[in-house]
Design a protein around this motif. Structure first.
Motif, PDB file in Angstrom:
ATOM      1  N   CYS A  97      -1.956   9.982  30.218  1.00 19.26           N
ATOM      2  CA  CYS A  97      -2.208  11.370  29.889  1.00 19.26           C
ATOM      3  C   CYS A  97      -2.989  11.359  28.574  1.00 19.26           C
ATOM      4  CB  CYS A  97      -0.904  12.140  29.731  1.00 19.26           C
ATOM      5  SG  CYS A  97      -1.122  13.941  29.723  1.00 19.26           S
ATOM      6  N   LEU A  98      -4.187  11.898  28.612  1.00 13.53           N
ATOM      7  CA  LEU A  98      -5.093  11.831  27.471  1.00 13.53           C
ATOM      8  C   LEU A  98      -4.865  13.000  26.517  1.00 13.53           C
ATOM      9  CD1 LEU A  98      -8.440  11.080  29.355  1.00 13.53           C
ATOM     10  CD2 LEU A  98      -6.885   9.420  28.320  1.00 13.53           C
ATOM     11  N   GLU A  99      -5.506  12.902  25.387  1.00 16.18           N
ATOM     12  CA  GLU A  99      -5.706  14.036  24.498  1.00 16.18           C
ATOM     13  C   GLU A  99      -7.196  14.360  24.593  1.00 16.18           C
ATOM     14  OE1 GLU A  99      -4.836  17.040  23.046  1.00 16.18           O
ATOM     15  OE2 GLU A  99      -3.118  15.780  22.524  1.00 16.18           O
ATOM     16  N   ARG A 100      -7.537  15.312  25.473  1.00 16.08           N
ATOM     17  CA  ARG A 100      -8.938  15.576  25.784  1.00 16.08           C
ATOM     18  C   ARG A 100      -9.744  16.003  24.562  1.00 16.08           C
ATOM     19  NH1 ARG A 100     -10.926  17.134  30.847  1.00 16.08           N
ATOM     20  NH2 ARG A 100     -12.835  17.510  29.644  1.00 16.08           N
ATOM     21  N   LYS A 101      -9.122  16.680  23.631  1.00 20.62           N
ATOM     22  CA  LYS A 101      -9.858  17.121  22.449  1.00 20.62           C
ATOM     23  C   LYS A 101     -10.371  15.935  21.637  1.00 20.62           C
ATOM     24  CE  LYS A 101      -7.068  21.316  22.089  1.00 20.62           C
ATOM     25  NZ  LYS A 101      -6.020  22.034  21.324  1.00 20.62           N
ATOM     26  N   TYR A 208      -0.771  23.611  43.545  1.00 17.45           N
ATOM     27  CA  TYR A 208       0.538  23.058  43.205  1.00 17.45           C
ATOM     28  C   TYR A 208       0.777  23.272  41.716  1.00 17.45           C
ATOM     29  CZ  TYR A 208      -2.133  19.053  41.383  1.00 17.45           C
ATOM     30  OH  TYR A 208      -3.015  18.265  40.691  1.00 17.45           O
ATOM     31  N   ALA A 209       2.009  23.065  41.293  1.00 21.74           N
ATOM     32  CA  ALA A 209       2.346  23.125  39.869  1.00 21.74           C
ATOM     33  C   ALA A 209       2.561  21.703  39.360  1.00 21.74           C
ATOM     34  CB  ALA A 209       3.605  23.965  39.652  1.00 21.74           C
ATOM     35  N   TRP A 210       2.435  21.514  38.046  1.00 22.76           N
ATOM     36  CA  TRP A 210       2.552  20.167  37.493  1.00 22.76           C
ATOM     37  C   TRP A 210       3.211  20.166  36.119  1.00 22.76           C
ATOM     38  CZ3 TRP A 210      -2.383  22.494  38.014  1.00 22.76           C
ATOM     39  CH2 TRP A 210      -2.990  22.879  36.820  1.00 22.76           C
ATOM     40  N   ILE A 211       3.776  19.006  35.800  1.00 23.92           N
ATOM     41  CA  ILE A 211       4.252  18.720  34.451  1.00 23.92           C
ATOM     42  C   ILE A 211       3.736  17.335  34.095  1.00 23.92           C
ATOM     43  CG2 ILE A 211       6.246  18.368  32.956  1.00 23.92           C
ATOM     44  CD1 ILE A 211       7.863  20.212  34.735  1.00 23.92           C
ATOM     45  N   PHE A 212       2.879  17.256  33.064  1.00 16.71           N
ATOM     46  CA  PHE A 212       2.306  15.992  32.608  1.00 16.71           C
ATOM     47  C   PHE A 212       2.810  15.703  31.203  1.00 16.71           C
ATOM     48  CE2 PHE A 212      -1.727  14.972  35.219  1.00 16.71           C
ATOM     49  CZ  PHE A 212      -1.136  15.403  36.396  1.00 16.71           C
ATOM     50  N   PRO A 213       3.654  14.691  31.022  1.00  9.48           N
ATOM     51  CA  PRO A 213       4.218  14.406  29.702  1.00  9.48           C
ATOM     52  C   PRO A 213       3.174  13.875  28.726  1.00  9.48           C
ATOM     53  CG  PRO A 213       4.781  12.655  31.234  1.00  9.48           C
ATOM     54  CD  PRO A 213       4.097  13.720  32.043  1.00  9.48           C
ATOM     55  N   LYS A 214       3.327  14.273  27.461  1.00 10.55           N
ATOM     56  CA  LYS A 214       2.391  13.831  26.420  1.00 10.55           C
ATOM     57  C   LYS A 214       3.100  13.163  25.248  1.00 10.55           C
ATOM     58  CE  LYS A 214      -1.343  15.975  25.562  1.00 10.55           C
ATOM     59  NZ  LYS A 214      -2.365  16.934  25.083  1.00 10.55           N
ATOM     60  N   GLY A 215       4.367  12.804  25.433  1.00 10.37           N
ATOM     61  CA  GLY A 215       5.108  12.141  24.362  1.00 10.37           C
ATOM     62  C   GLY A 215       6.181  13.036  23.791  1.00 10.37           C
ATOM     63  N   ASP A 216       7.331  12.428  23.425  1.00  5.31           N
ATOM     64  CA  ASP A 216       8.489  13.168  22.919  1.00  5.31           C
ATOM     65  C   ASP A 216       8.888  14.246  23.930  1.00  5.31           C
ATOM     66  OD1 ASP A 216       8.504  11.586  20.590  1.00  5.31           O
ATOM     67  OD2 ASP A 216       7.049  12.898  19.612  1.00  5.31           O
ATOM     68  N   ASP A 217       8.961  15.495  23.487  1.00  5.14           N
ATOM     69  CA  ASP A 217       9.363  16.582  24.395  1.00  5.14           C
ATOM     70  C   ASP A 217       8.170  17.477  24.737  1.00  5.14           C
ATOM     71  OD1 ASP A 217       8.965  17.663  21.884  1.00  5.14           O
ATOM     72  OD2 ASP A 217      10.711  18.992  21.958  1.00  5.14           O
ATOM     73  N   ILE A 218       6.956  16.922  24.646  1.00 10.95           N
ATOM     74  CA  ILE A 218       5.726  17.698  24.825  1.00 10.95           C
ATOM     75  C   ILE A 218       5.140  17.418  26.206  1.00 10.95           C
ATOM     76  CG2 ILE A 218       3.418  18.142  23.907  1.00 10.95           C
ATOM     77  CD1 ILE A 218       4.478  16.955  21.225  1.00 10.95           C
ATOM     78  N   ALA A 219       4.602  18.470  26.837  1.00  8.34           N
ATOM     79  CA  ALA A 219       3.981  18.281  28.151  1.00  8.34           C
ATOM     80  C   ALA A 219       2.979  19.391  28.431  1.00  8.34           C
ATOM     81  CB  ALA A 219       5.037  18.264  29.258  1.00  8.34           C
ATOM     82  N   ASN A 220       2.010  19.065  29.279  1.00  5.94           N
ATOM     83  CA  ASN A 220       1.173  20.081  29.895  1.00  5.94           C
ATOM     84  C   ASN A 220       1.917  20.602  31.119  1.00  5.94           C
ATOM     85  OD1 ASN A 220      -1.066  19.780  28.150  1.00  5.94           O
ATOM     86  ND2 ASN A 220      -1.826  18.041  29.329  1.00  5.94           N
ATOM     87  N   VAL A 221       2.139  21.903  31.153  1.00  2.00           N
ATOM     88  CA  VAL A 221       2.862  22.534  32.263  1.00  2.00           C
ATOM     89  C   VAL A 221       1.948  23.604  32.846  1.00  2.00           C
ATOM     90  CG1 VAL A 221       4.909  23.819  32.959  1.00  2.00           C
ATOM     91  CG2 VAL A 221       5.063  22.125  31.109  1.00  2.00           C
ATOM     92  N   GLY A 222       1.525  23.403  34.073  1.00  2.00           N
ATOM     93  CA  GLY A 222       0.571  24.351  34.626  1.00  2.00           C
ATOM     94  C   GLY A 222       0.593  24.398  36.127  1.00  2.00           C
ATOM     95  N   LEU A 223      -0.328  25.170  36.670  1.00  2.61           N
ATOM     96  CA  LEU A 223      -0.479  25.256  38.118  1.00  2.61           C
ATOM     97  C   LEU A 223      -1.866  25.779  38.440  1.00  2.61           C
ATOM     98  CD1 LEU A 223      -0.214  28.545  38.718  1.00  2.61           C
ATOM     99  CD2 LEU A 223       2.213  28.066  38.551  1.00  2.61           C
ATOM    100  N   ALA A 224      -2.223  25.615  39.710  1.00  6.06           N
ATOM    101  CA  ALA A 224      -3.493  26.137  40.208  1.00  6.06           C
ATOM    102  C   ALA A 224      -3.233  26.842  41.522  1.00  6.06           C
ATOM    103  CB  ALA A 224      -4.498  25.008  40.389  1.00  6.06           C
ATOM    104  N   VAL A 225      -3.887  27.974  41.720  1.00  2.00           N
ATOM    105  CA  VAL A 225      -3.738  28.751  42.951  1.00  2.00           C
ATOM    106  C   VAL A 225      -5.124  29.109  43.487  1.00  2.00           C
ATOM    107  CG1 VAL A 225      -1.527  29.714  42.196  1.00  2.00           C
ATOM    108  CG2 VAL A 225      -3.642  30.995  41.773  1.00  2.00           C
ATOM    109  N   ILE A 226      -5.176  29.377  44.783  1.00  5.45           N
ATOM    110  CA  ILE A 226      -6.371  29.931  45.399  1.00  5.45           C
ATOM    111  C   ILE A 226      -6.173  31.435  45.486  1.00  5.45           C
ATOM    112  CG2 ILE A 226      -7.769  30.037  47.491  1.00  5.45           C
ATOM    113  CD1 ILE A 226      -8.182  27.439  46.101  1.00  5.45           C
ATOM    114  N   ALA A 227      -7.023  32.215  44.826  1.00  4.72           N
ATOM    115  CA  ALA A 227      -6.814  33.664  44.703  1.00  4.72           C
ATOM    116  C   ALA A 227      -6.581  34.371  46.039  1.00  4.72           C
ATOM    117  CB  ALA A 227      -7.981  34.290  43.951  1.00  4.72           C
TER     118      ALA A 227
END
Length: 393
Positions: A97-101, A208-227
């Motif tokens: 899991c990267l840090e895109r910035k 689908y929805a996702w949880i991508f861990p980034k270390g410690d208790d931090i994560a990217n939490v998101g989802l994508a839908v088709i309108a």
């Protein structure tokens, strides 16, 4: 009038990779981006494979790697989960899991070190065809100026205008554009560390929805839908998911990211006279996962190489640049077509059918973590999957 051999529009991973390889090929290159800070804001869950980075010649650096990933967890609507981790199966490759910035700036710096000139906060306003290339009208800090290029590489993301301005059929249909939304959160309570999680069904219609861990208790939490698949907004779906998912009920958001994700496969035209298209602008995205970092960078690498060779040969015509499409189809196009079929099958399943697949998977032994392995086992447990996907294995 500024003149250059190759103008790359968009300094995401695909554009920076294109600029890097074009410069390595001996071309004079300008890489421009409309943002004042390359890589920000992110519009991505930030996951990549180690093998993907290795094939691009990129060594993982702790400055842009947030977390090493050891597998994934697939969760059906009734909460049944399938673990595909190093504890259960052999993993052919690690992931990150990267840090895109940080990562995106690293890629742009790589391009600069190879000789590409970078112009930040520079917006393409218009594209005009000439006999020997294009003239792109740009705006930066309130000033207008023109850049004349023998070849332009459009890497301006899913909302790409440049390819269409240049006359290419490079649009993504609304039904194939996922609406993605994501929180970066703290206070996430993981069941297992180092595991990315995917949640399927009506929590995210069409995606689908996702949880991508980034270390410690931090994560990217998101989802994508088709309108067209839902009467709710992506944000409403995300709020519901965060409130109901055990891992995020006590978490708090510190960042919100939104953006479109083209999941309909590679667009109809990715090359023409004096132009190539790569990355999200070209639909070089895994339709099943929505991931496009590695596939987009592969597209960018080949675009840069082909463009540099065309400049060197003095022939930047459509006929000369067709080589790019040939390479892309061979390297990533076949896989994208395969993933598209799997995505269409997955979207056809009801919550009940997804639960039935997850229940059946409890008694299946997976050998590795790969799309092919998942499809192979889907076909074993589901007659519907055999009918739809049997030819893919």
């Amino acid at each position: 009038m500024i003149e250059t051999d190759i103008l790359v529009i968009g300094a995401g991973p695909a554009g920076s990779t294109a600029a890097k390889h074009a410069a390595m090929g001996g071309a004079k290159v300008i890489l421009m981006d409309k943002k004042s800070e390359i890589g920000s804001p992110k519009r991505c869950a930030e996951g990549v494979s180690n093998n993907g980075l290795e094939n691009l010649g990129i060594t993982p650096d702790p400055r842009f790697v947030a977390k090493e990933i050891d597998g994934c967890r697939l969760v059906s609507p009734d909460g049944t989960d399938v673990w595909l981790t190093k504890e259960e199966i052999d993993l052919p490759e690690a992931g990150y899991c990267l840090e895109r910035k940080v990562f995106d700036k690293f890629m742009a710096m790589d391009a600069a070190r190879e000789g590409a000139e970078i112009k930040i906060k520079t917006l393409a306003k218009d594209v005009k065809k000439t006999d020997d290339g294009f003239i792109v009208t740009c705006e930066s800090m309130g000033k207008l100026f023109d850049i004349k290029a023998k070849i332009i590489i459009a890497a301006d993301g899913p909302e790409s205008h440049v390819a269409r301005w240049a006359g290419l059929k490079a649009s993504t249909k609304a039904k194939d554009m996922e609406s993605g939304i994501q929180f970066e959160m703290c206070g996430v309570e993981f069941e297992r560390e180092n595991i990315i999680e995917f949640y399927f069904g009506s929590c995210a219609p069409g995606g689908y929805a996702w949880i991508f861990p980034k270390g410690d208790d931090i994560a990217n939490v998101g989802l994508a839908v088709i309108a067209p698949e839902t009467d709710k907004t992506a944000y409403e779906h995300l709020e519901e998911f965060v409130a109901n998912c055990p891992a995020t009920q006590n978490a708090q958001a510190v960042e919100l990211n939104v953006g479109g994700d083209p999941v309909g496969g590679i667009v109809k035209e990715i090359y023409g006279d004096n132009i190539l298209v790569c990355g999200d602008a070209a639909g070089q995205v895994n339709p099943l996962t929505g991931g496009g970092i590695i596939s987009g960078m592969n597209g960018g690498m080949h675009a840069g190489k082909v463009a540099a060779q065309a400049v060197k040969s003095g022939d930047c015509s459509k006929k000369s640049l067709k080589e790019y499409e040939t390479i892309v189809q061979k390297e990533i196009g076949k896989d994208i077509d395969k993933y598209l079929k799997v995505k269409d099958y997955a979207q056809s399943l009801s919550d009940k059918e997804l639960d039935e697949v997850a229940h059946a998977f409890q008694n299946v032994s997976f050998e590795e973590l790969s799309t092919t392995e998942i499809v192979k086992n889907l076909v074993k447990v589901s007659p519907k999957a055999l009918l739809k996907l049997g030819k893919l294995i």
